[in-house]
Design a protein around this motif. Structure first.
Motif, PDB file in Angstrom:
ATOM      1  N   UNK A  49     -35.095 -43.461   9.389  1.00 14.94           N
ATOM      2  CA  UNK A  49     -35.119 -42.148   8.754  1.00 14.94           C
ATOM      3  C   UNK A  49     -36.127 -42.121   7.603  1.00 14.94           C
ATOM      4  N   UNK A  50     -36.168 -43.191   6.826  1.00  8.13           N
ATOM      5  CA  UNK A  50     -37.153 -43.260   5.735  1.00  8.13           C
ATOM      6  C   UNK A  50     -38.571 -43.217   6.294  1.00  8.13           C
ATOM      7  N   UNK A  51     -38.811 -43.940   7.373  1.00  5.83           N
ATOM      8  CA  UNK A  51     -40.142 -43.953   7.992  1.00  5.83           C
ATOM      9  C   UNK A  51     -40.533 -42.579   8.516  1.00  5.83           C
ATOM     10  N   UNK A  52     -39.560 -41.849   9.060  1.00  3.58           N
ATOM     11  CA  UNK A  52     -39.845 -40.545   9.655  1.00  3.58           C
ATOM     12  C   UNK A  52     -39.960 -39.435   8.614  1.00  3.58           C
ATOM     13  N   UNK A  53     -39.100 -39.455   7.588  1.00  4.67           N
ATOM     14  CA  UNK A  53     -39.011 -38.324   6.658  1.00  4.67           C
ATOM     15  C   UNK A  53     -39.765 -38.541   5.350  1.00  4.67           C
ATOM     16  N   UNK A  54     -40.148 -39.774   5.063  1.00  5.24           N
ATOM     17  CA  UNK A  54     -40.997 -40.110   3.916  1.00  5.24           C
ATOM     18  C   UNK A  54     -40.504 -39.501   2.598  1.00  5.24           C
ATOM     19  N   UNK A  55     -39.359 -39.953   2.117  1.00  6.60           N
ATOM     20  CA  UNK A  55     -38.855 -39.485   0.824  1.00  6.60           C
ATOM     21  C   UNK A  55     -39.671 -40.082  -0.326  1.00  6.60           C
ATOM     22  N   UNK A  88     -34.371 -39.024  -1.826  1.00  8.39           N
ATOM     23  CA  UNK A  88     -34.772 -37.952  -2.743  1.00  8.39           C
ATOM     24  C   UNK A  88     -36.169 -37.457  -2.393  1.00  8.39           C
ATOM     25  N   UNK A  89     -36.333 -36.122  -2.466  1.00  5.90           N
ATOM     26  CA  UNK A  89     -37.585 -35.472  -2.073  1.00  5.90           C
ATOM     27  C   UNK A  89     -38.044 -34.498  -3.157  1.00  5.90           C
ATOM     28  N   UNK A  90     -39.348 -34.358  -3.294  1.00  3.81           N
ATOM     29  CA  UNK A  90     -39.883 -33.371  -4.235  1.00  3.81           C
ATOM     30  C   UNK A  90     -39.801 -31.963  -3.656  1.00  3.81           C
ATOM     31  N   UNK A  91     -39.881 -31.860  -2.331  1.00  3.75           N
ATOM     32  CA  UNK A  91     -39.783 -30.571  -1.647  1.00  3.75           C
ATOM     33  C   UNK A  91     -38.656 -30.622  -0.628  1.00  3.75           C
ATOM     34  N   UNK A  92     -38.213 -29.476  -0.167  1.00  4.16           N
ATOM     35  CA  UNK A  92     -37.126 -29.405   0.790  1.00  4.16           C
ATOM     36  C   UNK A  92     -37.476 -30.182   2.052  1.00  4.16           C
ATOM     37  N   UNK A  93     -36.665 -31.168   2.424  1.00  7.65           N
ATOM     38  CA  UNK A  93     -36.959 -31.954   3.637  1.00  7.65           C
ATOM     39  C   UNK A  93     -36.705 -31.136   4.904  1.00  7.65           C
ATOM     40  N   UNK A  94     -37.515 -31.372   5.891  1.00 11.52           N
ATOM     41  CA  UNK A  94     -37.388 -30.670   7.166  1.00 11.52           C
ATOM     42  C   UNK A  94     -37.123 -31.694   8.260  1.00 11.52           C
TER      43      UNK A  94
END
Length: 292
Positions: free
Chosen positions: A157-163, A36-42
């Protein structure tokens, strides 16, 4: 609530006086995680690939023509899955839903059962975007290899995208991302720390009676545990189930119908029976019974 619950290695004993029933198995399930993200993930493919290369030796990354705005597909050649027709590498995907809407209704139980992160519900409800991670073509792997490669993938993926939050669908638990990375990375990612949850429910029709279970072992084809009780300390029962859940993961299904296991009190023996679960989702559990 249930964080520091490690104890001594559990003891299992045969009870020859109990008639053995057929030992049923749970079907393996898709492994599924939502971020889950506060802003649109890229998608930052360079960063994602760097994190994956830290944990895998042989990976096939999607080429430019295969990349879309809302998905990625990876092949992990370190983990070969055997089929009658031949062998293929284990796979995993990232998928971004077209609809920008988080379904909070499917998270209600997780909000109540994520004991180690009191801010889980508030954090997720402040998010507006999600991505879905799943395994593919890996159910024929040994369950330890399967959880190992998938957790390596998710940790990367969690490490790279930091949700902002990580939801393990199979165990219905929401974790703070750094807590997930720490739990998932232990023992080279071959562990059940995040993919097994210990849950607690009050039984409405029976005063002071509670039921606790593990959830998540069933996804790997293993039995979960379930214990209905009145007089025990829930914290101690949580520790008991946690330890026996890890015992099953490490040793396989070595507990048989009618075995006794070491209980909470000194010299206490608890009976174990394979049964259908009382709680949802319906699955095969080892029902612990104190004979009361």
């Amino acid at each position: 609530m249930f964080k520091k619950l490690f104890g001594n290695k559990p003891k299992v004993e045969d009870n020859k006086n109990v008639q053995e029933n057929e030992q049923l198995e749970n079907p393996t399930e898709l492994l599924m995680v939502k971020l889950f993200f506060k802003k649109k993930p890229i998608f930052n493919d360079k960063l994602i690939e760097e994190e994956l290369k830290k944990r895998f030796e042989k990976i096939e990354f999607p080429n430019t023509s295969e990349k879309t705005e809302n998905s990625r597909h990876y092949f992990f050649k370190d983990y070969e899955v055997k089929f009658a027709e031949g062998n293929i590498p284990a796979q995993a995907t990232i998928f971004v839903p077209d609809e920008i809407k988080i379904d909070y209704s499917e998270l209600i139980t997780s909000f109540r059962q994520s004991w180690n992160w009191q801010q889980a519900e508030d954090t997720v409800k402040n998010c507006s975007h999600e991505i879905l991670l799943t395994d593919l073509m890996s159910r024929n792997l040994d369950y330890k290899g399967r959880i190992e490669y998938f957790q390596k993938f998710v940790v990367s993926i969690v490490s790279a995208m930091k949700p902002s939050a990580v939801w393990i669908r199979n165990s219905e638990v929401i974790l703070e991302p750094n807590d997930f990375i720490e739990k998932g990375s232990q023992n080279n990612c071959q562990n059940i720390n995040a993919f097994m949850n210990v849950r607690l429910f009050n039984i409405q029709e029976s005063e002071n009676e509670m039921i606790m279970d593990t959830l998540g072992l069933n996804s790997l084809g293993l039995p979960d545990f379930e214990f209905r009780f009145k007089t025990y300390d829930p914290q101690k029962i949580a520790g008991l189930l946690f330890n026996y859940g890890h015992y099953i993961f490490e040793n396989g299904v070595v507990i048989e119908h009618g075995n006794t296991i070491e209980g909470i009190e000194e010299n206490e023996k608890l009976n174990c029976y394979f049964n259908d679960s009382q709680l949802e989702p319906k699955r095969i559990v080892i029902e612990i019974n104190n004979g009361g």
